[in-house]
Design a protein around this motif. Sequence first.
Motif, short mmCIF file in Angstrom:
data_model
loop_
_atom_site.label_atom_id
_atom_site.label_comp_id
_atom_site.label_asym_id
_atom_site.label_seq_id
_atom_site.Cartn_x
_atom_site.Cartn_y
_atom_site.Cartn_z
N ILE A 1 0.56 7.23 47.36
CA ILE A 1 -0.87 7.20 47.06
C ILE A 1 -1.28 8.58 46.59
CG2 ILE A 1 -1.49 5.40 48.75
CD1 ILE A 1 -2.65 7.89 50.43
N ASN A 2 -2.45 8.66 45.99
CA ASN A 2 -2.99 9.94 45.58
C ASN A 2 -4.01 10.37 46.63
OD1 ASN A 2 -3.82 12.19 44.23
ND2 ASN A 2 -5.01 11.06 42.69
N VAL A 3 -3.62 11.30 47.49
CA VAL A 3 -4.47 11.70 48.62
C VAL A 3 -5.84 12.19 48.13
CG1 VAL A 3 -4.68 13.31 50.57
CG2 VAL A 3 -2.50 12.18 50.11
N GLU A 4 -5.85 12.81 46.95
CA GLU A 4 -7.12 13.35 46.43
C GLU A 4 -8.17 12.28 46.13
OE1 GLU A 4 -5.63 15.93 43.33
OE2 GLU A 4 -6.27 17.67 44.50
N ASP A 5 -7.75 11.04 46.07
CA ASP A 5 -8.73 9.96 45.88
C ASP A 5 -9.59 9.76 47.14
OD1 ASP A 5 -7.87 9.38 43.31
OD2 ASP A 5 -6.39 7.91 44.00
N TYR A 6 -9.16 10.36 48.24
CA TYR A 6 -9.83 10.12 49.51
C TYR A 6 -10.39 11.41 50.10
CZ TYR A 6 -6.90 5.97 49.08
OH TYR A 6 -6.30 4.84 48.60
N GLY A 7 -11.49 11.26 50.85
CA GLY A 7 -12.01 12.38 51.63
C GLY A 7 -11.30 12.44 52.96
#
Length: 361
Positions: free
Chosen positions: A182-188
């Motif tokens: 997953i792309n962690v940066e998509d999430y806070g």
Amino acid sequence: MTKRVFNFFAGPATLPLPVLEKAKEEFLDFAGMGMSVLEISHRTKEWDKVMTDANNLTRELMGIPGDYKVLWLGGGASTQFYMTPLNLQLPSKPMEYVNTGGWSTKAIKEVKHFGEVKVVASSEEEKFSYIPNNVAFSEDIAFAHITSNNTLYGTEWSYLPSVSDDVPLVCDMSSNILVRPINVEDYGVIYAGAQKNLGPAGVTMVIVREDLLNRVPEQAPTMQKWKTHAEKGSMFNTPPVFPIYMCKLSLEYLKEIGGVKAMEKMNVEKAKILYNVIDTSDGFYKGHARADSRSLMNVTFTMSSPELEQKCVDEGTTRGMIGLKGHRSVGGMRASIYNAMPLEGVKKLAVFLREFQEKNE
Ligand SMILES: *Cc1c(COP(=O)(O)O)cnc(C)c1O
């Protein structure tokens, strides 16, 4: 040889055999200390290494950017249901959720203690058998919350909902963390109880973007602030040492077998085998999840009667495949095929289900 069954329980769930063996091997004498890891102080350099390794492995395997903290907290994922609104609330801004199952419902229930909660989409009217399409969160909200995999109903998000740039997306990944890249940066914020894909029960991983640590009201209880734990490297108080140690072993193992990408490949293959059994059964097995919302981790299905389902569960048990009964709120059957479930277990289950159909049609 030790007897091992194939364990399809939804959680706590099966762990990789090499991880259990390693824990056994190190149990009485950890790191040459003449004590078990359960008995050492969490202020020793030996413990410090466990913690550092667990953090570094998590960062490496998930590709976590430098401006995110990794926390290891007690209290289960359920504690994050209230820690999330407690830590992310903003004066007079609503908090928005999507209701895709039993865990989302429980998370939503906790928010009202901290402000207004809005449910922007729900699949409750269809027994949570799908993920709503085209979900878009409002602007000007404190945060947006989804549950990426719905353990009870066997559905999983296959897309990211639309969230405006300044709104953090929070995700309960308890049953599908480390399942695919997953792309962690998509999430806070990402949180996940360990007991499905990561390790044993007793620890919850929280990945939080640093700028979000400062929102929490000053007067909030110390232990309930993510900030407290972030500042002390999850060692403000005694951390759940044994669960963290087990997670570390399981992360090491995941790295050894090729990381999250390799794991995804295996997970896709495993899920395909079981959904294929359902899809080619002429309706003998009825999948609960809509085809576009199917979970890679929890395969849920029903049969023509509860008696037949029970017979199938019982015969599975006799043949060394346990935990196939569905969650009581859904009924039917559920095969949880987390990261640690070997392909061999899934193949064996598929053969059994086909035979069971032949004999009971
Ligand atoms: C299991 C689960 C939880 C609850 O975890 P606890 O650690 O028991 O509190 C929350 N959310 C999801 C999606 C789960 O699968």
